[in-house]
Motif scaffolding. Structure first.
Motif, PDB file in Angstrom:
ATOM      1  N   SER A 151      66.554  -3.182  74.477  1.00 44.16           N
ATOM      2  CA  SER A 151      66.158  -4.162  74.027  1.00 44.16           C
ATOM      3  C   SER A 151      65.830  -3.878  72.387  1.00 44.16           C
ATOM      4  CB  SER A 151      64.836  -5.032  74.451  1.00 44.16           C
ATOM      5  OG  SER A 151      64.541  -5.900  73.662  1.00 44.16           O
ATOM      6  N   THR A 152      65.364  -2.744  72.045  1.00 46.19           N
ATOM      7  CA  THR A 152      64.920  -2.120  70.904  1.00 46.19           C
ATOM      8  C   THR A 152      66.354  -2.053  70.161  1.00 46.19           C
ATOM      9  OG1 THR A 152      62.969  -1.372  71.339  1.00 46.19           O
ATOM     10  CG2 THR A 152      63.880  -0.645  69.369  1.00 46.19           C
ATOM     11  N   SER A 153      67.210  -1.329  70.919  1.00 46.30           N
ATOM     12  CA  SER A 153      68.550  -1.057  70.181  1.00 46.30           C
ATOM     13  C   SER A 153      69.342  -2.251  69.741  1.00 46.30           C
ATOM     14  CB  SER A 153      69.397  -0.072  71.154  1.00 46.30           C
ATOM     15  OG  SER A 153      68.834   1.069  71.196  1.00 46.30           O
ATOM     16  N   VAL A 154      69.432  -3.362  70.704  1.00 48.39           N
ATOM     17  CA  VAL A 154      70.229  -4.192  70.453  1.00 48.39           C
ATOM     18  C   VAL A 154      69.562  -5.134  69.301  1.00 48.39           C
ATOM     19  CG1 VAL A 154      70.715  -6.960  71.490  1.00 48.39           C
ATOM     20  CG2 VAL A 154      71.006  -4.775  72.846  1.00 48.39           C
ATOM     21  N   THR A 155      68.134  -5.303  69.175  1.00 44.55           N
ATOM     22  CA  THR A 155      67.418  -5.782  68.097  1.00 44.55           C
ATOM     23  C   THR A 155      68.071  -5.151  66.757  1.00 44.55           C
ATOM     24  OG1 THR A 155      65.644  -6.573  69.444  1.00 44.55           O
ATOM     25  CG2 THR A 155      65.307  -6.675  66.932  1.00 44.55           C
ATOM     26  N   ALA A 156      67.710  -3.842  66.892  1.00 47.89           N
ATOM     27  CA  ALA A 156      68.258  -3.162  65.623  1.00 47.89           C
ATOM     28  C   ALA A 156      69.602  -3.242  65.108  1.00 47.89           C
ATOM     29  CB  ALA A 156      67.739  -1.589  65.424  1.00 47.89           C
ATOM     30  N   LEU A 157      70.685  -3.279  65.920  1.00 49.38           N
ATOM     31  CA  LEU A 157      71.954  -3.680  65.848  1.00 49.38           C
ATOM     32  C   LEU A 157      72.091  -4.961  65.115  1.00 49.38           C
ATOM     33  CD1 LEU A 157      74.647  -2.877  65.785  1.00 49.38           C
ATOM     34  CD2 LEU A 157      74.855  -3.367  68.293  1.00 49.38           C
ATOM     35  N   ARG A 158      71.615  -6.115  66.045  1.00 53.58           N
ATOM     36  CA  ARG A 158      71.708  -7.407  65.319  1.00 53.58           C
ATOM     37  C   ARG A 158      71.186  -7.429  63.715  1.00 53.58           C
ATOM     38  NH1 ARG A 158      69.010 -10.635  69.835  1.00 53.58           N
ATOM     39  NH2 ARG A 158      70.811 -10.836  71.084  1.00 53.58           N
ATOM     40  N   GLU A 159      70.106  -6.704  63.649  1.00 54.30           N
ATOM     41  CA  GLU A 159      69.572  -6.603  62.113  1.00 54.30           C
ATOM     42  C   GLU A 159      70.802  -6.037  61.210  1.00 54.30           C
ATOM     43  OE1 GLU A 159      65.606  -4.961  62.146  1.00 54.30           O
ATOM     44  OE2 GLU A 159      64.839  -6.531  63.167  1.00 54.30           O
ATOM     45  N   GLU A 160      71.221  -5.012  61.491  1.00 50.58           N
ATOM     46  CA  GLU A 160      72.071  -4.426  60.804  1.00 50.58           C
ATOM     47  C   GLU A 160      73.527  -5.281  60.550  1.00 50.58           C
ATOM     48  OE1 GLU A 160      73.292  -0.117  61.557  1.00 50.58           O
ATOM     49  OE2 GLU A 160      71.341   0.163  62.305  1.00 50.58           O
ATOM     50  N   VAL A 161      73.892  -5.863  61.554  1.00 45.13           N
ATOM     51  CA  VAL A 161      75.190  -6.785  61.529  1.00 45.13           C
ATOM     52  C   VAL A 161      74.714  -7.943  60.459  1.00 45.13           C
ATOM     53  CG1 VAL A 161      76.696  -8.498  62.570  1.00 45.13           C
ATOM     54  CG2 VAL A 161      76.082  -6.090  63.655  1.00 45.13           C
ATOM     55  N   ALA A 162      73.393  -8.376  60.479  1.00 44.96           N
ATOM     56  CA  ALA A 162      73.228  -9.466  59.931  1.00 44.96           C
ATOM     57  C   ALA A 162      72.939  -9.096  58.335  1.00 44.96           C
ATOM     58  CB  ALA A 162      71.812 -10.292  60.185  1.00 44.96           C
ATOM     59  N   ALA A 163      72.695  -7.859  58.155  1.00 45.50           N
ATOM     60  CA  ALA A 163      72.630  -7.494  56.745  1.00 45.50           C
ATOM     61  C   ALA A 163      74.161  -7.209  56.146  1.00 45.50           C
ATOM     62  CB  ALA A 163      71.763  -6.110  56.740  1.00 45.50           C
ATOM     63  N   ALA A 164      74.827  -6.734  57.023  1.00 41.68           N
ATOM     64  CA  ALA A 164      76.355  -6.157  56.630  1.00 41.68           C
ATOM     65  C   ALA A 164      77.073  -7.481  56.226  1.00 41.68           C
ATOM     66  CB  ALA A 164      76.891  -5.455  57.610  1.00 41.68           C
ATOM     67  N   VAL A 165      76.874  -8.514  56.982  1.00 39.90           N
ATOM     68  CA  VAL A 165      77.878  -9.803  56.553  1.00 39.90           C
ATOM     69  C   VAL A 165      77.079 -10.655  55.709  1.00 39.90           C
ATOM     70  CG1 VAL A 165      79.066  -9.515  58.657  1.00 39.90           C
ATOM     71  CG2 VAL A 165      76.993 -10.761  58.804  1.00 39.90           C
ATOM     72  N   ASP A 166      75.831 -10.444  55.306  1.00 35.29           N
ATOM     73  CA  ASP A 166      75.043 -11.222  54.207  1.00 35.29           C
ATOM     74  C   ASP A 166      75.468 -10.878  52.949  1.00 35.29           C
ATOM     75  OD1 ASP A 166      73.399 -12.995  53.185  1.00 35.29           O
ATOM     76  OD2 ASP A 166      71.659 -11.725  53.378  1.00 35.29           O
ATOM     77  N   TRP A 167      76.437 -12.013  52.314  1.00 36.55           N
ATOM     78  CA  TRP A 167      76.816 -11.880  50.970  1.00 36.55           C
ATOM     79  C   TRP A 167      76.020 -11.677  49.993  1.00 36.55           C
ATOM     80  CZ3 TRP A 167      76.066 -15.297  47.066  1.00 36.55           C
ATOM     81  CH2 TRP A 167      75.534 -16.499  47.382  1.00 36.55           C
ATOM     82  N   ARG A 168      74.666 -12.368  50.054  1.00 38.31           N
ATOM     83  CA  ARG A 168      73.681 -12.172  49.020  1.00 38.31           C
ATOM     84  C   ARG A 168      73.033 -10.795  49.140  1.00 38.31           C
ATOM     85  NH1 ARG A 168      72.398 -16.553  52.254  1.00 38.31           N
ATOM     86  NH2 ARG A 168      73.001 -18.493  51.428  1.00 38.31           N
ATOM     87  N   GLU A 169      73.145 -10.098  50.278  1.00 36.11           N
ATOM     88  CA  GLU A 169      72.474  -8.780  50.242  1.00 36.11           C
ATOM     89  C   GLU A 169      73.766  -7.901  49.928  1.00 36.11           C
ATOM     90  OE1 GLU A 169      70.283  -5.330  50.918  1.00 36.11           O
ATOM     91  OE2 GLU A 169      69.731  -7.605  51.208  1.00 36.11           O
ATOM     92  N   PRO A 183      76.067  -5.143  42.465  1.00 40.20           N
ATOM     93  CA  PRO A 183      76.049  -6.326  41.560  1.00 40.20           C
ATOM     94  C   PRO A 183      77.408  -5.933  40.848  1.00 40.20           C
ATOM     95  CG  PRO A 183      74.333  -4.748  40.971  1.00 40.20           C
ATOM     96  CD  PRO A 183      74.723  -4.167  42.265  1.00 40.20           C
ATOM     97  N   MET A 184      77.605  -4.837  40.175  1.00 42.37           N
ATOM     98  CA  MET A 184      78.991  -4.692  39.476  1.00 42.37           C
ATOM     99  C   MET A 184      80.138  -4.960  40.130  1.00 42.37           C
ATOM    100  SD  MET A 184      77.520  -4.215  36.883  1.00 42.37           S
ATOM    101  CE  MET A 184      78.820  -3.775  35.416  1.00 42.37           C
ATOM    102  N   ALA A 185      80.278  -4.576  41.327  1.00 40.50           N
ATOM    103  CA  ALA A 185      81.292  -4.794  42.350  1.00 40.50           C
ATOM    104  C   ALA A 185      81.442  -6.339  42.583  1.00 40.50           C
ATOM    105  CB  ALA A 185      81.551  -4.044  43.679  1.00 40.50           C
ATOM    106  N   ALA A 186      80.595  -7.040  42.727  1.00 41.22           N
ATOM    107  CA  ALA A 186      80.428  -8.523  42.880  1.00 41.22           C
ATOM    108  C   ALA A 186      80.966  -9.265  41.510  1.00 41.22           C
ATOM    109  CB  ALA A 186      79.185  -9.138  43.327  1.00 41.22           C
ATOM    110  N   VAL A 187      80.480  -8.739  40.495  1.00 35.70           N
ATOM    111  CA  VAL A 187      80.983  -9.156  39.212  1.00 35.70           C
ATOM    112  C   VAL A 187      82.463  -8.969  39.187  1.00 35.70           C
ATOM    113  CG1 VAL A 187      80.947  -9.166  36.694  1.00 35.70           C
ATOM    114  CG2 VAL A 187      78.904  -9.299  38.154  1.00 35.70           C
ATOM    115  N   GLY A 188      82.846  -7.825  39.388  1.00 34.40           N
ATOM    116  CA  GLY A 188      84.280  -7.535  39.417  1.00 34.40           C
ATOM    117  C   GLY A 188      85.158  -8.402  40.138  1.00 34.40           C
ATOM    118  N   ALA A 189      84.805  -8.490  41.357  1.00 33.45           N
ATOM    119  CA  ALA A 189      85.511  -9.314  42.463  1.00 33.45           C
ATOM    120  C   ALA A 189      85.586 -10.787  42.006  1.00 33.45           C
ATOM    121  CB  ALA A 189      84.581  -9.233  43.923  1.00 33.45           C
ATOM    122  N   ALA A 190      84.538 -11.204  41.454  1.00 34.50           N
ATOM    123  CA  ALA A 190      84.496 -12.636  40.804  1.00 34.50           C
ATOM    124  C   ALA A 190      85.370 -13.012  39.745  1.00 34.50           C
ATOM    125  CB  ALA A 190      83.127 -13.149  40.669  1.00 34.50           C
TER     126      ALA A 190
END
Length: 71
Positions: A29-47, A53-60
Motif C-alpha cells: 500500500s505504501t509503495s502504491v501510494t508513492a508510485l501514484r504520487e510520482e506518476v502524478a508529478a511526472a504528468v503534471d505540466w505545471r510541475e 522553465p527555460m525548456a518550457a519557454v523554448g517549447a512554447a
C-alpha cells in the motif's frame, strides 16, 4: 556432501502467516501510494514548467513558430 535443495524450515503458525500477510499488504500500500504520487508529478505540466522553465519557454516558442508558419 552436496546439499539437496533449499534448507528445511519449520512450518509457520497461522498467526505468523497472517502477520506477514498484513505487513506485506501495508508495504504494498505504501509503495502504491508513492508510485501514484510520482506518476502524478511526472504528468503534471505545471510541475514540469516549474522545474524546467527555460525548456518550457523554448517549447512554447517552437510550437508558436511552427503554428505561425502554417499560414
Amino acid at each position: 556432501m552436496p546439499s539437496n535443495g533449499p534448507p528445511k524450515t519449520e512450518p509457520r503458525s497461522p498467526e505468523a502467516l497472517r502477520a506477514e500477510i498484513e505487513r506485506t499488504r501495508a508495504e504494498l500500500s505504501t509503495s502504491v501510494t508513492a508510485l501514484r504520487e510520482e506518476v502524478a508529478a511526472a504528468v503534471d505540466w505545471r510541475e514540469w514548467v516549474r522545474t524546467h522553465p527555460m525548456a518550457a519557454v523554448g517549447a512554447a516558442f517552437t510550437l508558436g513558430f511552427l503554428l505561425g508558419q502554417r499560414r
